[in-house]
Design an enzyme around this catalytic site. Structure first.
Site, PDB file in Angstrom:
ATOM      1  N   TYR A 108      22.689 -48.733 -30.133  1.00  0.00           N
ATOM      2  CA  TYR A 108      22.691 -47.455 -29.406  1.00  0.00           C
ATOM      3  C   TYR A 108      23.865 -47.469 -28.437  1.00  0.00           C
ATOM      4  O   TYR A 108      24.900 -48.049 -28.721  1.00  0.00           O
ATOM      5  CB  TYR A 108      21.330 -47.264 -28.721  1.00  0.00           C
ATOM      6  CG  TYR A 108      21.091 -45.847 -28.260  1.00  0.00           C
ATOM      7  CD1 TYR A 108      21.234 -44.776 -29.148  1.00  0.00           C
ATOM      8  CD2 TYR A 108      20.730 -45.563 -26.951  1.00  0.00           C
ATOM      9  CE1 TYR A 108      21.028 -43.471 -28.733  1.00  0.00           C
ATOM     10  CE2 TYR A 108      20.518 -44.255 -26.533  1.00  0.00           C
ATOM     11  CZ  TYR A 108      20.674 -43.217 -27.426  1.00  0.00           C
ATOM     12  OH  TYR A 108      20.472 -41.925 -27.020  1.00  0.00           O
ATOM     13  N   ARG A 147      27.987 -32.555 -29.108  1.00  0.00           N
ATOM     14  CA  ARG A 147      28.256 -33.159 -27.790  1.00  0.00           C
ATOM     15  C   ARG A 147      27.738 -34.590 -27.803  1.00  0.00           C
ATOM     16  O   ARG A 147      26.721 -34.910 -27.211  1.00  0.00           O
ATOM     17  CB  ARG A 147      27.556 -32.359 -26.682  1.00  0.00           C
ATOM     18  CG  ARG A 147      27.947 -32.811 -25.277  1.00  0.00           C
ATOM     19  CD  ARG A 147      26.965 -32.297 -24.245  1.00  0.00           C
ATOM     20  NE  ARG A 147      25.624 -32.798 -24.446  1.00  0.00           N
ATOM     21  CZ  ARG A 147      25.200 -33.991 -24.037  1.00  0.00           C
ATOM     22  NH1 ARG A 147      26.025 -34.816 -23.436  1.00  0.00           N
ATOM     23  NH2 ARG A 147      23.942 -34.372 -24.249  1.00  0.00           N
ATOM     24  N   LYS A 149      19.170 -43.795 -32.250  1.00  0.00           N
ATOM     25  CA  LYS A 149      18.003 -43.455 -31.446  1.00  0.00           C
ATOM     26  C   LYS A 149      16.715 -43.817 -32.177  1.00  0.00           C
ATOM     27  O   LYS A 149      15.750 -44.296 -31.575  1.00  0.00           O
ATOM     28  CB  LYS A 149      18.015 -41.975 -31.094  1.00  0.00           C
ATOM     29  CG  LYS A 149      17.150 -41.631 -29.898  1.00  0.00           C
ATOM     30  CD  LYS A 149      17.892 -40.747 -28.933  1.00  0.00           C
ATOM     31  CE  LYS A 149      17.292 -40.755 -27.557  1.00  0.00           C
ATOM     32  NZ  LYS A 149      18.089 -40.004 -26.570  1.00  0.00           N
ATOM     33  N   GLU A 161      18.923 -33.985 -30.234  1.00  0.00           N
ATOM     34  CA  GLU A 161      19.775 -34.967 -29.557  1.00  0.00           C
ATOM     35  C   GLU A 161      21.229 -34.507 -29.515  1.00  0.00           C
ATOM     36  O   GLU A 161      21.812 -34.151 -30.541  1.00  0.00           O
ATOM     37  CB  GLU A 161      19.680 -36.317 -30.288  1.00  0.00           C
ATOM     38  CG  GLU A 161      20.528 -37.418 -29.718  1.00  0.00           C
ATOM     39  CD  GLU A 161      20.030 -37.924 -28.367  1.00  0.00           C
ATOM     40  OE1 GLU A 161      20.777 -38.644 -27.691  1.00  0.00           O
ATOM     41  OE2 GLU A 161      18.877 -37.603 -27.999  1.00  0.00           O
ATOM     42  N   ASP A 162      21.810 -34.516 -28.340  1.00  0.00           N
ATOM     43  CA  ASP A 162      23.242 -34.276 -28.127  1.00  0.00           C
ATOM     44  C   ASP A 162      23.715 -32.951 -28.711  1.00  0.00           C
ATOM     45  O   ASP A 162      24.752 -32.878 -29.393  1.00  0.00           O
ATOM     46  CB  ASP A 162      24.063 -35.453 -28.680  1.00  0.00           C
ATOM     47  CG  ASP A 162      24.037 -36.641 -27.726  1.00  0.00           C
ATOM     48  OD1 ASP A 162      23.413 -36.524 -26.659  1.00  0.00           O
ATOM     49  OD2 ASP A 162      24.639 -37.677 -28.050  1.00  0.00           O
ATOM     50  N   ASP A 200      15.315 -34.836 -25.007  1.00  0.00           N
ATOM     51  CA  ASP A 200      15.247 -35.691 -23.823  1.00  0.00           C
ATOM     52  C   ASP A 200      16.459 -35.511 -22.912  1.00  0.00           C
ATOM     53  O   ASP A 200      16.406 -35.825 -21.730  1.00  0.00           O
ATOM     54  CB  ASP A 200      15.050 -37.162 -24.203  1.00  0.00           C
ATOM     55  CG  ASP A 200      16.289 -37.835 -24.756  1.00  0.00           C
ATOM     56  OD1 ASP A 200      17.047 -37.169 -25.475  1.00  0.00           O
ATOM     57  OD2 ASP A 200      16.489 -39.022 -24.473  1.00  0.00           O
ATOM     58  N   ASP A 201      17.577 -34.965 -23.434  1.00  0.00           N
ATOM     59  CA  ASP A 201      18.706 -34.664 -22.561  1.00  0.00           C
ATOM     60  C   ASP A 201      18.336 -33.584 -21.558  1.00  0.00           C
ATOM     61  O   ASP A 201      18.760 -33.609 -20.403  1.00  0.00           O
ATOM     62  CB  ASP A 201      19.906 -34.184 -23.384  1.00  0.00           C
ATOM     63  CG  ASP A 201      20.442 -35.266 -24.308  1.00  0.00           C
ATOM     64  OD1 ASP A 201      20.449 -36.431 -23.889  1.00  0.00           O
ATOM     65  OD2 ASP A 201      20.845 -34.944 -25.434  1.00  0.00           O
ATOM     66  N   ASN A 213      30.199 -41.818 -19.470  1.00  0.00           N
ATOM     67  CA  ASN A 213      29.806 -42.517 -20.699  1.00  0.00           C
ATOM     68  C   ASN A 213      30.755 -42.140 -21.833  1.00  0.00           C
ATOM     69  O   ASN A 213      31.362 -41.078 -21.799  1.00  0.00           O
ATOM     70  CB  ASN A 213      28.373 -42.118 -21.090  1.00  0.00           C
ATOM     71  CG  ASN A 213      27.335 -42.782 -20.232  1.00  0.00           C
ATOM     72  OD1 ASN A 213      27.384 -43.973 -19.996  1.00  0.00           O
ATOM     73  ND2 ASN A 213      26.382 -42.014 -19.739  1.00  0.00           N
ATOM     74  N   ASN A 226      18.527 -45.260 -17.545  1.00  0.00           N
ATOM     75  CA  ASN A 226      18.475 -45.201 -19.003  1.00  0.00           C
ATOM     76  C   ASN A 226      17.211 -44.495 -19.449  1.00  0.00           C
ATOM     77  O   ASN A 226      16.105 -44.914 -19.105  1.00  0.00           O
ATOM     78  CB  ASN A 226      18.502 -46.623 -19.583  1.00  0.00           C
ATOM     79  CG  ASN A 226      18.860 -46.649 -21.049  1.00  0.00           C
ATOM     80  OD1 ASN A 226      18.476 -45.768 -21.801  1.00  0.00           O
ATOM     81  ND2 ASN A 226      19.606 -47.656 -21.471  1.00  0.00           N
TER      82      ASN A 226
END
Length: 662
Positions: free
Chosen positions: A142, A195, A213, A284-285, A307-308, A503, A548
């Site tokens: 990850y 993203r 993930k 995700e993203d 979760d973002d 990041n 995290n």
């Protein structure tokens, strides 16, 4: 009402009623763990050896080789699973430095290549290695290594993993989902690649983030790897480099927008929930503009979350709660003052901003100053994008509320920030200032006595301002150069704070090693990417702090699955964060350890998942899982709920295999 009637009918079924009566007389016992359920195969011989879900190589016993048609297809020696792992680990340590694909290939990417090969041939062994070495290999499968994987995915692609839906598949997705061989899927992670981490639009390469993930869902939450599915929705890319790359594996056209984009996602969601009605889908993203819109569009209809967008605020609340709790332990503020402070900060923060605010407040305390001094902190911010301005807005609101929450307070708070972007210090003399940054542009009246001007460099600003904090949200790796860190030695604080929050790792503004080597043991360091603590000698440690979401999302997914909740509520997310907050021991908090070690991740996930299950029951959202219906879940004690979760967590143990003809 319909769900209540359905649950009532279930609970009154003769078999279930008899079991409930027995439960009232005897304590509940769990005898069949998820990992020990026998597997019925409809294949034999080489087909098994070529299937990573079932292959166990030389660990097949002789009786299994006879039963499954494998005798003669393997070397005669039978080895244990631990012997297999020992042999693999020896090869891994020996080969990782030779597995690099040219000088630009990093050692973590070399490790990823070797682990990926194991994943391709023996999934059980792969997850055993990952779980037993989670601290070392979580950053490989990850973040941050997954960022390198996504950037180079077309070149790394060897065999498909997961599914790919594209804009060209419109009208066909309902039939496409039946191409996936698993009749049961519990967890899907889906991305559109728009993203990826701090790397921007990576198009179809984004599938790497979904794969990584789900590896954590298996390793941390014990989701059965045969029932997870990474998915890429390819709606094009606006990355010009990929559009011109002849080796790019995705659609070489610009991204769909507007209603066309939404219609693709709508069709995808309808298709996967038609085939797998009980699946959980994690987005995700996705770009922010779509992440929030899609969450609101689907969250009340499907079992899905992002979760973002959702977990980060919960994690912020956890960090803040831990911070306020540490203040109480150190008698820095009274109970009433701490409660007021917690409410103030929670009202002002969410997402990345919340994590940063928690760190900024922690820096004040670590500098040995009273909390009321937070509005006096001089903060230089590198980065004027949405993240940077979002943090500055949240921090200034927090300061203002501490100062009385009036116009004078807001003006005073504003004056504590110096924002530097790619063109230097932002002042009111700049043409075409971003409207979001304009309130924080330095005034002409301030510049004279500061000795600064429009476009001043980061080094100049640090030298003149002598900040208490430098905060990096620039996505420019190494921006906090030796010169910048040297300039911070003249900080007005005896213990300046460095927040290198960008990041992935290569984008971090500096490393803890660089910070501690130049500024010494007194510096406070925090980052967005994982770094090791720094040995300062004489038994002293330079702590590298990193937040995290890995501590939360696996437990949220597992708890949702095992509760059978039809939607994922804010209450379930909050219950996860609160359980995580209470997980830490008092003595650990006193030592300044905000997060537990990753080595405890399965135990943490078990506790978080149990809290999610109990909250789903309390909110009447639970419908049960397998033989455990909602009414039975409601009768479980807290300890029994934890045991129920533990029993349903998959572990990497070779199961009994049974051959059955189709």
């Amino acid at each position: 009402m319909a769900s209540i009637s359905r649950n009532l009918r279930r609970s009154l079924a003769p078999g279930r009623l008899r079991r409930l009566l027995l439960l009232s007389q005897h304590p509940r016992e769990y005898v069949t763990a998820e990992c020990h359920r026998p597997v019925v195969l409809h294949k034999r011989g080489p087909d098994i050896l070529h299937d990573p879900w079932f292959n166990r190589g030389t660990a097949f016993s002789m009786t299994e080789r006879d039963r499954l048609g494998l005798r003669g297809l393997l070397p005669p020696s039978v080895v244990s699973s631990q012997q297999q792992i020992d042999r693999f680990m020896l090869d891994l340590k020996r080969l990782q430095k030779y597995a690099r694909d040219g000088p630009s290939d990093t050692y973590p990417l070399a490790k990823w290549r070797i682990l990926n090969r194991l994943h391709d041939r023996n999934e059980t062994m792969y997850y055993k290695v990952l779980i037993d070495n989670i601290e070392e290999y979580a950053p490989v499968v990850y973040t941050p290594t997954v960022g390198l994987v996504c950037q180079n995915y077309s070149g790394l692609f060897r065999r498909p993993r997961g599914m790919y839906f594209s804009a060209e598949d419109r009208g066909e997705m309902m039939s496409m989902v039946y191409n996936w061989p698993a009749d049961q899927v519990d967890m899907i992670v889906v991305t559109d690649g728009s993203r990826i981490l701090g790397l921007g639009d990576l198009g179809v390469h984004g599938i790497g983030i979904a794969i990584g993930k789900l590896d954590l869902y298996v390793a941390a939450a014990g989701i059965n790897p045969q029932r997870v599915l990474p998915i890429m929705i390819d709606v094009g890319t606006n990355n010009e480099k990929l559009l011109k790359d002849p080796l790019y594996l995705g659609l070489q056209e610009h991204r769909l927008e507007g209603d066309e984009y939404v219609s693709v996602i709508d069709e995808f969601m309808e298709a996967v929930f038609t085939r797998w009605p009980n699946v959980i889908v994690q987005f995700e993203d996705f770009q922010s503009k779509w992440a929030f819109r899609l969450l609101q569009r689907y969250r009340k209809t499907y079992r899905m979350f992002n979760d973002d967008v959702q977990v980060s605020p919960s994690l912020c609340k956890f960090v803040l709660k831990m911070f306020i709790r540490s203040l109480r332990l150190y008698d820095i503020c009274s109970k009433s003052e701490c409660i007021a402070l917690e409410m103030t900060v929670l009202l002002c923060t969410k997402g990345t901003a919340g994590v940063a605010i928690a760190g900024l407040l922690g820096a004040v305390r670590a500098q040995g100053r009273p909390m009321i001094d937070f509005p006096k902190q001089r903060i230089v911010v590198a980065g004027a994008g949405s993240a940077g301005i979002g943090v500055v807005n949240a921090a200034s609101r927090t300061m203002a509320r501490m100062l009385g929450n009036n116009e004078v307070a807001f003006e005073s708070a504003r004056s504590q920030f110096w924002i530097v972007d790619a063109h230097g210090l932002i002042t009111e003399d700049r043409a075409d200032i971003d409207p979001d940054a304009r309130p924080f542009a330095r005034r002409k009246s301030e510049l004279g006595h500061q000795g600064l001007s429009e476009g001043a460099s980061l080094v100049e600003v640090v030298k003149k301002v002598k900040p208490d904090v430098i905060l990096g949200l620039s996505a420019v790796g190494g921006l906090f150069s030796k010169e910048v860190l040297e300039a911070l030695k003249d900080s007005s604080s005896s213990r300046p704070a460095i927040f290198a929050m960008s990041n992935p790792t290569k984008n971090a503004e500096c490393t803890p090693g660089e910070a501690f080597s130049i500024l010494g043991e007194k510096v406070i360091f925090a980052s967005g990417s994982p770094f090791h603590d720094v040995d300062l000698g004489d038994g002293k440690i330079g702590h590298s702090n990193q937040g995290n979401n890995m501590y939360l999302f696996p437990g949220i997914g597992l708890g949702t699955l095992l509760s059978g909740a039809r939607v994922i509520s804010d209450g379930m997310l909050q219950a996860a964060a609160e359980r995580l907050a209470s997980y830490m021991k008092e003595e650990e908090v006193l030592e300044g350890i905000i997060y537990p070690p990753i080595s405890r991740i399965r135990d943490i996930t078990k506790e978080v998942a149990a809290a999610v299950v109990r909250e789903a029951v309390a909110e009447d959202l639970a419908e049960g899982y397998r033989d455990m219906d909602a009414r039975e879940l409601a009768q479980l004690s807290e300890e029994e709920t934890i045991e129920y979760v533990k029993t349903n967590m998959w572990s990497p143990v070779y199961p009994t295999m049974i051959y059955k003809k189709d």
